[in-house]
Design an enzyme around this catalytic site. Structure first.
Site, PDB file in Angstrom:
ATOM      1  N   HIS A 260       0.817  -1.216   0.000  1.00 14.73           N
ATOM      2  CA  HIS A 260       0.000   0.000   0.000  1.00 14.73           C
ATOM      3  C   HIS A 260       0.851   1.267   0.000  1.00 14.73           C
ATOM      4  CE1 HIS A 260      -4.230   1.010   0.091  1.00 14.73           C
ATOM      5  NE2 HIS A 260      -4.010   2.003   0.929  1.00 14.73           N
TER       6      HIS A 260
ATOM      7  N   HIS B 297     -11.042   8.435  -4.443  1.00 12.05           N
ATOM      8  CA  HIS B 297     -11.624   8.658  -3.122  1.00 12.05           C
ATOM      9  C   HIS B 297     -12.934   9.417  -3.266  1.00 12.05           C
ATOM     10  CE1 HIS B 297      -7.332   8.414  -1.236  1.00 12.05           C
ATOM     11  NE2 HIS B 297      -7.890   7.238  -1.354  1.00 12.05           N
TER      12      HIS B 297
ATOM     13  N   ARG C  34       0.589   3.433  -3.094  1.00 14.35           N
ATOM     14  CA  ARG C  34      -0.513   4.403  -3.237  1.00 14.35           C
ATOM     15  C   ARG C  34      -0.162   5.699  -2.524  1.00 14.35           C
ATOM     16  NH1 ARG C  34      -5.605   3.633  -4.855  1.00 14.35           N
ATOM     17  NH2 ARG C  34      -6.605   4.738  -3.124  1.00 14.35           N
TER      18      ARG C  34
END
Length: 411
Positions: free
Chosen positions: A356, A382, A359
């Site tokens: 992660h 998002h 990201r």
């Protein structure tokens, strides 16, 4: 410990209890491109299981998962039969897991009976998917947590939330005192989700909501880990070596680094998601019920095309990234995507353990380049800018570098 017996492998067993399943099972192995040695080991395991079923008085139409578990856990470790080859237990487990799928697909097995808890979890899972749009992995994990909770509270009895006491709730969430805060927060979040589901059904769960323990959260001021430009370049170069499946690995890396995709989103990409003429890629958001169309950057598209044209096995599967080991041509899972990056970390000598971070890195690089926050939120897919802010917390040194002088020379 039981001595393993290396006896002759049977090539067929017409009198076996499971003989009617063998043609479909053999076809599945052939289509999955299992090598002959593995096919032999798998069939030896199935022959053995069929003999055990007959000796146990279990008809083929009555085979259930519990019988497989009983065979693997109780019979196999003590079996001394000379009729079968006793190979690695993991081969037995894999062979019988595949057998279960084949029997279910071809109508040979009786569906597992549904208990009150199983029925409750099935309805809860449907609601999580239809109302909140949770990803498959999230729903599965929450169902496992709630199953443990309900089993502890009710066993096989009727589910009645009025019989759950605040002490029961707190003990399950906090454990015996040695449970980590992150695990406790996950369990607490799962139970809150379940209680909201019961509220939607009209149940009064206010007493349980009030009884939920307050848990400490991680330090909100902690900066997310990110890679600098040199580390990103080094990571991409880690896929330039000569090793098996390097084209698939490099294409996966570019999807993660260039597009900021989650591991599950990379695994879920299909050939139909790419529009080569428009230069776009469609990403199904695994944490919601929507899909986003994003620009397909040239380096990412080149890596995917190189893999598809030169390395991807011939298969009817539409997923971009597929297995090259048996079952060949089936989609890879998110864990395979994660393992690809962790292997690259190892080649670089890094001790990182999270994918992660890529990201976070993309979001931070976009912000450093002066990209407006709403655009970063679109790239990261998002729904709330507050989520994007978490990804783009920067250190004091960066803020100092981009700060502007106060008008009028006031310090």
């Amino acid at each position: 410990m039981r001595t393993r017996l290396c006896m002759r492998k049977l090539t067929d067993d017409p009198g076996n209890l499971l003989a009617p399943v063998f043609p479909a099972y053999r076809q599945t192995l052939i289509e999955g491109r299992y090598v002959p040695d593995i096919q032999g080991r798998y069939f030896a395991a199935v022959f053995h299981f069929g003999d055990w079923l007959r000796s146990s008085g279990i008809g083929m139409r009555l085979v259930r998962h519990e019988h497989v578990c009983d065979f693997l856990q109780n019979h196999l470790p003590t079996c001394t039969s000379k009729r079968h080859t006793h190979s690695d237990p993991k081969h037995y487990r894999s062979a019988l897991q595949l057998l279960e799928r084949v029997m279910q697909a071809h109508g040979f097995a009786v569906p597992k009976p549904t208990t009150a808890i199983d029925a409750e979890l099935q309805a809860f899972d449907i609601k999580m998917k239809q109302v909140w749009g949770y990803a498959d992995s999230t729903r599965s994990a929450r169902c496992r947590t709630i199953k443990r909770f309900l089993s502890k509270c009710f066993n096989s009895q009727r589910i009645d939330l009025a019989n759950i006491s605040p002490d029961d709730l707190e003990r399950f969430i906090l454990g015996d005192g040695n449970r980590g805060s992150s695990s406790a927060r996950w369990i607490s979040g799962s139970i809150r989700c379940y209680l909201r589901y019961r509220q939607l059904l009209g149940d009064d769960v206010s007493h349980l909501m009030r009884a939920m323990p307050t848990l400490a959260r991680a330090n909100p001021s902690a900066l997310p880990e990110v890679l600098n430009d040199a580390e990103v370049a080094a990571l991409l170069n880690a896929f330039r070596g000569d090793f098996p499946r390097w084209r698939r690995a490099f294409a996966i890396a570019r999807c993660l680094i260039d597009l900021g995709l989650r591991s599950s989103e990379v695994a879920g990409l299909t050939l139909d998601d790419i529009d080569w003429d428009l230069g776009t890629i469609r990403v199904a958001n695994r944490k919601g019920r929507r899909a986003d169309v994003m620009p397909l950057l040239a380096p990412t598209g080149e890596a995917i095309a190189n893999y598809v044209q030169k390395e991807r096995p011939s298969t009817t599967c539409r997923n971009i990234f597929v297995r090259t080991s048996a079952p060949v041509g089936q989609p890879v899972g998110r864990r395979a995507v994660q393992a690809t990056m962790l292997a690259a970390y190892d080649r670089l000598g890094w001790d990182r353990s999270r994918v992660h971070v890529l990201r976070h890195t993309l979001a931070t690089r976009l912000l450093s380049a002066g990209t407006p926050m709403p655009i970063i939120a679109d790239v990261m897919r998002h729904r709330s800018l507050s989520t994007t802010v978490i990804y783009t917390r920067l250190d004091t040194a960066w803020l100092t570098a981009v700060s502007l002088a106060w008008p009028g020379d006031i310090q």
